[in-house]
Write a protein that holds these residues in place. Structure first.
Motif, PDB file in Angstrom:
ATOM      1  N   THR A 156     -11.779   2.075  -0.078  1.00  0.00           N
ATOM      2  CA  THR A 156     -10.167   1.502   0.211  1.00  0.00           C
ATOM      3  C   THR A 156      -9.247   1.636  -1.230  1.00  0.00           C
ATOM      4  O   THR A 156      -8.096   1.907  -1.161  1.00  0.00           O
ATOM      5  CB  THR A 156     -10.207   0.207   0.834  1.00  0.00           C
ATOM      6  OG1 THR A 156     -10.836   0.236   2.081  1.00  0.00           O
ATOM      7  CG2 THR A 156      -8.792  -0.250   1.053  1.00  0.00           C
ATOM      8  N   ILE A 157      -9.746   1.161  -2.165  1.00  0.00           N
ATOM      9  CA  ILE A 157      -9.127   0.908  -3.333  1.00  0.00           C
ATOM     10  C   ILE A 157      -8.752   2.494  -4.141  1.00  0.00           C
ATOM     11  O   ILE A 157      -7.842   2.817  -4.417  1.00  0.00           O
ATOM     12  CB  ILE A 157      -9.702   0.109  -4.479  1.00  0.00           C
ATOM     13  CG1 ILE A 157     -10.035  -1.321  -4.101  1.00  0.00           C
ATOM     14  CG2 ILE A 157      -9.230   0.121  -5.696  1.00  0.00           C
ATOM     15  CD1 ILE A 157      -8.780  -2.184  -3.448  1.00  0.00           C
ATOM     16  N   ALA A 158      -9.981   3.154  -3.883  1.00  0.00           N
ATOM     17  CA  ALA A 158      -9.904   4.573  -4.402  1.00  0.00           C
ATOM     18  C   ALA A 158      -8.683   5.221  -3.627  1.00  0.00           C
ATOM     19  O   ALA A 158      -7.964   5.998  -4.084  1.00  0.00           O
ATOM     20  CB  ALA A 158     -11.292   5.400  -4.443  1.00  0.00           C
ATOM     21  N   ASP A 159      -8.884   5.169  -2.394  1.00  0.00           N
ATOM     22  CA  ASP A 159      -7.654   5.845  -1.467  1.00  0.00           C
ATOM     23  C   ASP A 159      -6.346   5.375  -2.026  1.00  0.00           C
ATOM     24  O   ASP A 159      -5.436   6.212  -1.874  1.00  0.00           O
ATOM     25  CB  ASP A 159      -7.891   5.709  -0.111  1.00  0.00           C
ATOM     26  CG  ASP A 159      -9.327   6.112   0.779  1.00  0.00           C
ATOM     27  OD1 ASP A 159      -9.623   7.310  -0.146  1.00  0.00           O
ATOM     28  OD2 ASP A 159      -9.825   5.618   1.535  1.00  0.00           O
ATOM     29  N   LEU A 160      -6.151   4.234  -2.192  1.00  0.00           N
ATOM     30  CA  LEU A 160      -4.722   3.647  -2.798  1.00  0.00           C
ATOM     31  C   LEU A 160      -4.414   4.375  -4.028  1.00  0.00           C
ATOM     32  O   LEU A 160      -3.123   4.916  -4.211  1.00  0.00           O
ATOM     33  CB  LEU A 160      -4.638   2.034  -2.782  1.00  0.00           C
ATOM     34  CG  LEU A 160      -3.495   1.544  -3.010  1.00  0.00           C
ATOM     35  CD1 LEU A 160      -2.447   1.774  -2.101  1.00  0.00           C
ATOM     36  CD2 LEU A 160      -3.546  -0.031  -3.443  1.00  0.00           C
ATOM     37  N   ILE A 161      -5.545   4.286  -4.918  1.00  0.00           N
ATOM     38  CA  ILE A 161      -5.203   5.093  -6.065  1.00  0.00           C
ATOM     39  C   ILE A 161      -4.814   6.471  -6.053  1.00  0.00           C
ATOM     40  O   ILE A 161      -3.831   7.118  -6.627  1.00  0.00           O
ATOM     41  CB  ILE A 161      -6.409   4.943  -7.270  1.00  0.00           C
ATOM     42  CG1 ILE A 161      -6.557   3.426  -7.580  1.00  0.00           C
ATOM     43  CG2 ILE A 161      -6.316   5.724  -8.425  1.00  0.00           C
ATOM     44  CD1 ILE A 161      -7.834   2.971  -8.192  1.00  0.00           C
ATOM     45  N   LEU A 162      -5.408   7.189  -5.169  1.00  0.00           N
ATOM     46  CA  LEU A 162      -5.402   8.637  -4.817  1.00  0.00           C
ATOM     47  C   LEU A 162      -3.952   8.831  -4.370  1.00  0.00           C
ATOM     48  O   LEU A 162      -3.354   9.601  -4.641  1.00  0.00           O
ATOM     49  CB  LEU A 162      -6.451   9.286  -3.999  1.00  0.00           C
ATOM     50  CG  LEU A 162      -7.751   9.311  -4.391  1.00  0.00           C
ATOM     51  CD1 LEU A 162      -8.616   9.593  -3.336  1.00  0.00           C
ATOM     52  CD2 LEU A 162      -7.852  10.469  -5.594  1.00  0.00           C
ATOM     53  N   LYS A 163      -3.468   7.770  -3.515  1.00  0.00           N
ATOM     54  CA  LYS A 163      -2.075   7.760  -2.781  1.00  0.00           C
ATOM     55  C   LYS A 163      -0.894   7.765  -4.026  1.00  0.00           C
ATOM     56  O   LYS A 163      -0.033   8.388  -4.004  1.00  0.00           O
ATOM     57  CB  LYS A 163      -2.029   6.634  -1.859  1.00  0.00           C
ATOM     58  CG  LYS A 163      -0.578   6.964  -1.011  1.00  0.00           C
ATOM     59  CD  LYS A 163      -0.519   5.720   0.019  1.00  0.00           C
ATOM     60  CE  LYS A 163       0.778   5.857   0.755  1.00  0.00           C
ATOM     61  NZ  LYS A 163       0.855   5.131   2.033  1.00  0.00           N
TER      62      LYS A 163
END
Length: 254
Positions: free
Chosen positions: A243-250
């Motif tokens: 979830t945190i990685a996805d936010l960073i990717l966004k």
């Protein structure tokens, strides 16, 4: 302690004067090539070990800063040294206390976006401690002990209030590498607020016992951040790394 009415008033006030970053700035930011991760109190750079491989798998050059936890000036300087080594647009990410560092160092010209993970997000010159006192005191605060000028969390508070949703065995490993912080670190104030000019993203930990979740929501709202809520302890970067990685990717435009 802030009341529900006071909290609503604060949120309304924040909404009247949002930062210019948020979604509006996100449309024009370049696609990032790099991510710089900064840890907060009671931790070291290894706290990002669950997130790093997910970012690397997406093709992002990723570096975790070893925050010295001595003074805010020292901590900001350590982050700026790492930022200076990055080639191209870079997402700067901070967990917990290191939101102070992100807020100060985020004005570096190669920083394309900011990500706050259950993190402090002060305004320029703001007394963060005074702001925090307008919200309920988080349980972890009672677990901080000092050996002279060095502060740390007790094992009980670390397991219960800092890493409460992690398996006990994993939480004990993290406790073993806990880096003590210096009292002088807490006296620092940011001189700028990078979130007023950079696209910003925020992950609120709804089960947080280290920073009050409503304080996190207030700071995210005030900065106009793209915000997600994670049912997590303070350590969402370990309990919910995808979830945190996805936010960073966004934030990276990926």
């Amino acid at each position: 302690m802030i009341t529900r009415r006071d909290f609503s008033t604060l949120l309304a006030a924040a909404a009247l004067a949002p930062a210019s970053s948020g979604l509006a700035g996100a449309q024009s930011r370049p696609v990032a090539r790099n991510v710089v991760l900064v840890h907060g109190l009671f931790a070291d750079g290894s706290c990002w070990s669950e997130v790093i491989p997910k970012l690397q798998a997406a093709g992002l050059n990723t570096t975790a800063v070893q925050n010295p936890l001595t003074t805010l000036d020292d901590a900001v300087a350590s982050a700026k040294r790492v930022l200076a080594r990055q080639d191209g647009p870079t997402v700067l990410v901070g967990h917990s206390f290191s939101g102070m560092i992100v807020t100060e160092a985020g004005l570096e010209p190669n920083v394309s976006a900011l990500v706050y993970v259950a993190a402090r997000a002060p305004d320029a010159g703001e007394d963060y401690a005074a702001l925090a006192k307008t919200f309920p005191t988080p349980p972890a605060s009672a677990g901080i002990v000092f050996d002279g000028d060095e502060g740390r969390l007790t094992e009980e508070a670390f397991l219960r209030d800092f890493a409460g949703d992690l398996p006990e065995a994993k939480a004990r490993v993290l406790y073993a590498v806990q880096e003590p912080f210096h009292k002088a670190l807490l006296a620092g104030k940011t001189t700028v607020a990078a979130w007023r000019s950079k696209p910003s993203f925020y992950a609120v930990s709804t089960e947080d016992r280290t920073i009050d979740p409503d304080l996190e929501r207030f700071m995210a709202k005030r900065m106009g951040a793209t915000t997600i809520e994670v049912k997590s302890s303070h350590l969402s970067l370990i309990s919910h790394p995808q979830t945190i990685a996805d936010l960073i990717l966004k934030a990276a435009g990926r």
